[in-house]
Scaffold this active site. Structure first.
Site, PDB file in Angstrom:
ATOM      1  N   ASP A   1       0.889  -1.166   0.000  1.00  0.00           N
ATOM      2  CA  ASP A   1       0.000   0.000   0.000  1.00  0.00           C
ATOM      3  C   ASP A   1       0.924   1.213   0.000  1.00  0.00           C
ATOM      4  OD1 ASP A   1      -2.296   1.585   0.201  1.00  0.00           O
ATOM      5  OD2 ASP A   1      -2.124   1.678   2.378  1.00  0.00           O
TER       6      ASP A   1
ATOM      7  N   GLU B   1      -0.997  -1.287  -4.918  1.00  0.00           N
ATOM      8  CA  GLU B   1      -2.226  -0.547  -5.213  1.00  0.00           C
ATOM      9  C   GLU B   1      -1.992   0.357  -6.412  1.00  0.00           C
ATOM     10  OE1 GLU B   1      -4.775   1.028  -2.024  1.00  0.00           O
ATOM     11  OE2 GLU B   1      -4.824   2.888  -3.174  1.00  0.00           O
TER      12      GLU B   1
ATOM     13  N   ASP C   1      -2.488   0.948   7.187  1.00  0.00           N
ATOM     14  CA  ASP C   1      -1.735   0.768   5.932  1.00  0.00           C
ATOM     15  C   ASP C   1      -1.254  -0.677   5.792  1.00  0.00           C
ATOM     16  OD1 ASP C   1      -1.207   3.900   5.291  1.00  0.00           O
ATOM     17  OD2 ASP C   1      -1.056   3.450   7.422  1.00  0.00           O
TER      18      ASP C   1
END
Lengths: 178, 178
Positions: free
Chosen positions: B7, B67, B140
């Site tokens: 992430d 991501e 996260d």
């Protein structure tokens, strides 16, 4: 001051090496690292990394000056542009080189006197400053050269100001005790 | 399939390693690489690179699932997020690992069945899927774990579809000549 200017981009990453002192500049080299859009982004970033490493090894610049990417950029390309700029920062930092970032307006102002100059005006001034017959091509290479000139001019002035401020801070008592 | 989920972010880059097959997943490790905002961006990217290299060396994942950053992201942080994602791609590609990108909606849909699920719903499902007492922390790290689960589920299915299409293309004559 030997400066490598980087105009970041995934498709064409402009590079320009300039040897400059305020008011003067000499072109050492200019070009682009191209990566085909048929490659995946990780492979394109690897190719940009390899290109930057080769230029740094060939010219041993003191500073890498990169165009500052911010959210006002073209939203269609901002992610790739930011990633190419990030790779340039990473390569420079890994080699212990100083990294500077300048906005397009700072570059235009340094080169032409106006932060709102158009591309042709910047290219024309780059040509005159470097005493060339024509501006460096393609446009991304010319932009990278303009960044390098901007930094070698602004950077020296800025370093002087910072040194003056540091000297002032280091010896404040001089003012009261001569 | 051992997947490292990333992430991306400059301040906190979430990392999660999951060993998964469609419908099942086991948590191997989760955490974050933090970099202080007092550091310059080039130094922060170097720290993220070092962190990613350490995790890859420790867990030898087959795939790095990141991501996907696109222009609909938070414009205040998009440049840093894109650069952290770029560093993750670069590190993975340099080591010859496969890189996959998934959008937040793809992750939410894979984990909860709905691309519009909220963060709590995703965290709750991650907890249940991995049979944990609580979702991984900080957020996260949980997001990186969700990405890794998403990839290990979608990735396997996708690889099967691609293999089936490739087999079909490789032997079209089978249809007419049994």
């Amino acid at each position: 001051m030997l400066v490598l200017g980087v105009d970041p981009g995934l498709t064409r990453c402009g590079l320009g090496v300039v040897d400059g002192t305020p008011g003067r500049a000499r072109l050492v080299d200019a070009g682009v690292v191209r990566t085909p859009s048929t490659l995946d982004t990780p492979e394109r970033l690897l190719a940009i990394e390899a290109g930057l490493e080769a230029w740094i090894a060939a010219y041993t610049p003191e500073v890498v000056a990169i165009e500052r990417v911010f959210a006002q950029h073209n939203l269609m390309t901002i992610v790739g542009t930011a990633q190419a700029a990030g790779v340039a920062m990473l390569v420079a930092a890994r080699q212990g080189l100083r990294v500077a970032q300048h906005t397009p307006s700072e570059v235009k102002a340094a080169i032409t006197g106006s932060g709102r100059a158009d591309k042709e005006q910047v290219a024309e001034m780059v040509k005159r400053i470097l005493q060339l017959d024509a501006p460096p091509k393609p446009a991304d290479a010319a932009d990278a050269v303009a960044l390098a000139i901007c930094h070698s001019w602004r950077g020296v002035a800025q370093a002087r100001r910072e040194a003056a401020v540091a000297a002032e801070k280091a010896a404040p008592q001089r003012k009261v005790r001569p």
